[in-house]
Design a protein around this motif. Structure first.
Motif, short mmCIF file in Angstrom:
data_model
loop_
_atom_site.label_atom_id
_atom_site.label_comp_id
_atom_site.label_asym_id
_atom_site.label_seq_id
_atom_site.Cartn_x
_atom_site.Cartn_y
_atom_site.Cartn_z
N SER A 90 0.86 -1.19 0.00
CA SER A 90 0.00 0.00 0.00
C SER A 90 0.89 1.24 0.00
CB SER A 90 -0.88 0.00 1.25
OG SER A 90 -1.68 -1.15 1.30
N ASP A 91 0.34 2.34 -0.50
CA ASP A 91 1.07 3.60 -0.52
C ASP A 91 0.79 4.38 0.75
OD1 ASP A 91 2.17 3.39 -3.18
OD2 ASP A 91 0.14 3.71 -3.93
N GLY A 92 1.80 5.11 1.22
CA GLY A 92 1.60 5.92 2.41
C GLY A 92 2.67 6.99 2.57
N GLU A 93 2.45 7.82 3.59
CA GLU A 93 3.42 8.85 3.96
C GLU A 93 3.63 8.77 5.47
OE1 GLU A 93 3.71 13.68 4.26
OE2 GLU A 93 2.55 12.84 2.62
N ILE A 94 4.88 8.72 5.88
CA ILE A 94 5.20 8.64 7.31
C ILE A 94 4.86 9.97 7.98
CG2 ILE A 94 7.03 8.26 9.01
CD1 ILE A 94 6.38 5.77 7.33
N LEU A 98 12.14 1.10 11.79
CA LEU A 98 11.97 2.48 12.22
C LEU A 98 13.19 3.33 11.90
CD1 LEU A 98 10.33 1.70 15.67
CD2 LEU A 98 9.18 2.28 13.54
N ASP A 99 14.35 2.70 11.76
CA ASP A 99 15.58 3.43 11.43
C ASP A 99 15.67 3.75 9.94
OD1 ASP A 99 16.51 3.35 14.08
OD2 ASP A 99 17.37 1.35 13.78
N LYS A 100 14.81 3.15 9.14
CA LYS A 100 14.87 3.32 7.68
C LYS A 100 13.92 4.38 7.16
CE LYS A 100 16.18 -1.49 7.08
NZ LYS A 100 15.87 -2.77 6.48
N VAL A 101 13.09 4.96 8.03
CA VAL A 101 12.12 5.95 7.58
C VAL A 101 12.17 7.21 8.45
CG1 VAL A 101 10.52 4.24 6.61
CG2 VAL A 101 10.28 4.93 9.00
N ALA A 102 11.67 8.30 7.88
CA ALA A 102 11.61 9.56 8.60
C ALA A 102 10.28 10.25 8.26
CB ALA A 102 12.77 10.45 8.20
N VAL A 103 9.88 11.16 9.11
CA VAL A 103 8.64 11.91 8.88
C VAL A 103 8.70 12.57 7.51
CG1 VAL A 103 7.26 13.87 9.68
CG2 VAL A 103 8.23 12.28 11.34
N GLY A 104 7.63 12.42 6.75
CA GLY A 104 7.54 13.00 5.41
C GLY A 104 7.90 12.03 4.29
N ASP A 105 8.53 10.90 4.62
CA ASP A 105 8.90 9.92 3.59
C ASP A 105 7.66 9.32 2.95
OD1 ASP A 105 11.56 10.27 4.23
OD2 ASP A 105 11.83 8.27 5.10
N LYS A 106 7.68 9.22 1.63
CA LYS A 106 6.66 8.48 0.89
C LYS A 106 7.13 7.04 0.85
CE LYS A 106 4.50 12.24 -0.79
NZ LYS A 106 3.54 12.87 0.04
N VAL A 107 6.24 6.13 1.21
CA VAL A 107 6.62 4.71 1.32
C VAL A 107 5.58 3.80 0.67
CG1 VAL A 107 7.95 5.03 3.44
CG2 VAL A 107 5.52 4.49 3.60
N ARG A 108 6.00 2.56 0.46
CA ARG A 108 5.11 1.46 0.12
C ARG A 108 5.32 0.46 1.23
NH1 ARG A 108 2.27 0.81 -3.98
NH2 ARG A 108 2.80 -1.31 -4.50
N PHE A 109 4.23 -0.13 1.72
CA PHE A 109 4.36 -1.01 2.88
C PHE A 109 3.32 -2.11 2.84
CE2 PHE A 109 1.26 2.17 3.93
CZ PHE A 109 0.38 1.60 4.84
N VAL A 110 3.61 -3.17 3.59
CA VAL A 110 2.69 -4.29 3.75
C VAL A 110 2.25 -4.29 5.21
CG1 VAL A 110 2.43 -6.80 3.71
CG2 VAL A 110 3.78 -5.66 1.95
N GLU A 113 6.65 -5.10 6.14
CA GLU A 113 7.63 -4.72 5.12
C GLU A 113 7.40 -3.25 4.79
OE1 GLU A 113 8.70 -5.96 0.53
OE2 GLU A 113 7.47 -7.30 1.72
N ILE A 114 8.49 -2.51 4.58
CA ILE A 114 8.37 -1.10 4.20
C ILE A 114 9.54 -0.73 3.32
CG2 ILE A 114 9.56 -0.16 6.23
CD1 ILE A 114 7.27 2.02 6.25
N GLN A 115 9.27 0.09 2.30
CA GLN A 115 10.33 0.53 1.40
C GLN A 115 9.99 1.91 0.85
OE1 GLN A 115 10.09 -1.60 -2.60
NE2 GLN A 115 8.90 -2.98 -1.31
N PRO A 116 10.99 2.65 0.38
CA PRO A 116 10.72 3.96 -0.19
C PRO A 116 9.85 3.82 -1.43
CG PRO A 116 13.09 3.63 0.13
CD PRO A 116 12.42 2.32 0.40
N ALA A 117 8.93 4.77 -1.62
CA ALA A 117 8.08 4.78 -2.81
C ALA A 117 8.93 5.27 -3.98
CB ALA A 117 6.89 5.69 -2.61
N LYS A 118 8.63 4.78 -5.17
CA LYS A 118 9.39 5.17 -6.36
C LYS A 118 8.64 6.22 -7.13
CE LYS A 118 11.67 0.78 -6.68
NZ LYS A 118 12.01 -0.37 -7.41
#
Length: 112
Positions: free
Chosen positions: A42-46, A83-95, A107-112
């Motif tokens: 899913s798409d999201g923003e931290i 939690l160490d791989k993301v910061a406030v404002g990051d656009k992510v894709r996650f499960v 699972e979480i990764q930066p959005a492309k």
């Protein structure tokens, strides 16, 4: 031993048929935790990272595998290292999966 009747063989074939059907490749998405059904990313923003509680606040789009509409909510991280791989404002894709009523990001990764 008596040979099987045509009806018995036909019934056995019908019962076995669904076991040979597989999902199309498009239905296979990101993996969830072992032993759980497949889940889509899913798409999201931290919005917030709480390392002391192991939680993430994510403003997200629809989460299809949970039939959840877009909203902002708090999730538990399966692995605190996420939690160490993301910061406030990051656009992510996650499960995210539902573990007994607890929403867990697996699972979480930066959005492309």
């Amino acid at each position: 031993m008596k040979p099987l009747s045509l009806q018995t063989m036909a019934l056995a074939a019908l019962i076995a048929m669904p076991l040979t059907i597989s999902l199309p490749a498009s239905a296979q998405t990101a993996s969830a935790a072992p032993g759980t059904p497949m889940a889509e990313m899913s798409d999201g923003e931290i919005r917030k990272v709480s390392k002391d509680t192991g939680k993430l606040t994510i403003k997200h789009g629809e989460i299809k595998n949970l039939d959840m509409p877009p909203m902002t909510m708090v999730f538990t991280a399966k692995d605190p290292a996420m939690l160490d791989k993301v910061a406030v404002g990051d656009k992510v894709r996650f499960v995210v999966i539902d573990e007994g009523g607890k929403m867990v990001v697996t699972e979480i990764q930066p959005a492309k």
